[in-house]
Motif scaffolding. Sequence first.
Motif, PDB file in Angstrom:
ATOM      1  N   ARG A   3       0.910  -1.330  -0.021  1.00 30.21           N
ATOM      2  CA  ARG A   3       0.094   0.189  -0.015  1.00 30.21           C
ATOM      3  C   ARG A   3       0.824   1.183  -0.040  1.00 30.21           C
ATOM      4  N   HIS A 105      -6.430   3.857   5.617  1.00 32.01           N
ATOM      5  CA  HIS A 105      -6.375   2.217   5.446  1.00 32.01           C
ATOM      6  C   HIS A 105      -5.351   1.740   6.538  1.00 32.01           C
ATOM      7  N   ARG A 108      -6.643   1.829   9.986  1.00 34.88           N
ATOM      8  CA  ARG A 108      -7.525   0.969  10.630  1.00 34.88           C
ATOM      9  C   ARG A 108      -7.023  -0.393  10.449  1.00 34.88           C
ATOM     10  N   SER A 158     -10.621   7.870  10.272  1.00 34.62           N
ATOM     11  CA  SER A 158     -10.282   6.621   9.315  1.00 34.62           C
ATOM     12  C   SER A 158     -11.443   5.610   9.564  1.00 34.62           C
ATOM     13  N   SER A 162     -14.621   3.756   5.294  1.00 36.66           N
ATOM     14  CA  SER A 162     -13.907   2.374   4.778  1.00 36.66           C
ATOM     15  C   SER A 162     -13.747   2.246   3.588  1.00 36.66           C
ATOM     16  N   ASP A 163     -12.881   1.311   3.041  1.00 35.65           N
ATOM     17  CA  ASP A 163     -12.409   0.847   1.761  1.00 35.65           C
ATOM     18  C   ASP A 163     -13.675   0.501   0.994  1.00 35.65           C
ATOM     19  N   SER A 166     -13.999  -3.100  -0.014  1.00 31.68           N
ATOM     20  CA  SER A 166     -14.483  -4.029   1.127  1.00 31.68           C
ATOM     21  C   SER A 166     -15.866  -4.139   1.221  1.00 31.68           C
ATOM     22  N   THR A 187     -17.307   7.267   3.731  1.00 30.71           N
ATOM     23  CA  THR A 187     -15.658   7.226   3.226  1.00 30.71           C
ATOM     24  C   THR A 187     -15.550   8.828   2.935  1.00 30.71           C
TER      25      THR A 187
END
Length: 472
Positions: A3, A105, A108, A158, A162-163, A166, A187
Amino acid sequence: MKRSDELILYRNFENGQILEDMDWVLAHMEQEEAREEVQVRFYSCMHALIDLAGTYGFEGNLWHNYLTLLLVNNENVFSTSCEISGLTDGSLLQLAKHDFRIFMHLYRLDFSELEQKLQVGFFEEILHYKRGTVEGRVFNRRIRNRICELGASLAADSAAGSDMESSSCKDTAAASVSQSENTMCRTDAGLEKFTSDMMRFYQEFGVGRFGLHKAFRIEHDENGVQILPITNIAHVKLDDLVGYEIQKKKLIDNTEAFIQGKNANNCLLFGDAGTGKSSSIKGILNQYYDRGLRMIEIYKHQFQDLNAVIAQIKNRNYRFIIYMDDLSFEEFEIEYKYLKAVIEGGLERKPKNVLIYATSNRRHLIREQFGDNMEGDIGKPAEIHATHGGDLHVSDTVQEKLSLSSRFGVSIYFGSPDKKQFQHIVRTLAARYGITMPEEELLLEANKWELSHGGLSGRTAQQFVDYISAMQ
């Protein structure tokens, strides 16, 4: 791809090895053939996190504190554009948000799976670290606490998002669309808050070494001139200096104009030893630090590096005072010529965000001899020529020596106090330190002290009060 490899603006981190190793561990934790190296790198990361906690005085979630340290220390085109002046919109902001998504990310990350695989049970200490009595050696307490607070805020931001990849829903297609929209909303809200918190920090404190420290020194190594932070600074206030109100006001007025972007002068504080010249400079730094003032201490043997120092700071959104303490030159020392060129006289103009403040016991900085006042005409006795080295143009020599001090637009004289003023300083300091000795006895002891400790001065008074305070 890890990442951290996807980052665009935020790269080349100081202390970035922890991020590199942790990213590698997470990417290879499922590979049995890499298990031994995973363990080695993981324990190395834990060691480094705890070491950073000791260095900076962090507590709480050390992983979050570490990520926050990376963000506040990274000098890139976005963060330096935000410092002090701020940034409202544009491509840089959008690119920064791309990087902030990746950091969200990282904030988290759930280490529970890694903890189970490696069978370790100390994550509770890493995520809820208590520093005990260790204060840290790098940041002052205010900055350290602000970084810990920022880390907690960024972690909350964060968690609010959320991504996108996902998000999933096992219900109907309509429910799936609704879930996706809600995830996107969360997000975006989290990202906007994350971005806002970072920009606010950069505007309030700045970024990197200049944002997180008040004062600096310079060092010349194989990589050139380095500006390094001074981490242990006496928190002197101008009010701590008893008396000298006219002198302090002149210094404040000039510095205030400088901070506001108005025309201001280089300052020379000269006079007797122990009268508070250096303390006044330190007080100015502490008083105006929150408004973007920074100070770089430099010694005369480093004057040849002045241009390199100015080149590094001239485009930053801070106001820099180059501080020269106890400045004076003997006749054989020529470093003052570098200083003259930098202050005024070179082709390149001194930047508006840079001033020079100096202290000295000499009004004209360069040692003068009695022979400098004698005419050097042919026919004078040989002993007179010997006095001033046989210089045929003595007036030129005098002007050469005076030209440096004349380039300080503001000169402030600090003279030794008389007996009455000295006693006033002693009484004021004694009251400040809570000394209960009867005044007559206090002043009698102070008079004895000054006779054997350097005479009448503010420094002597402070040393006397420190002594009495320790005895009590």
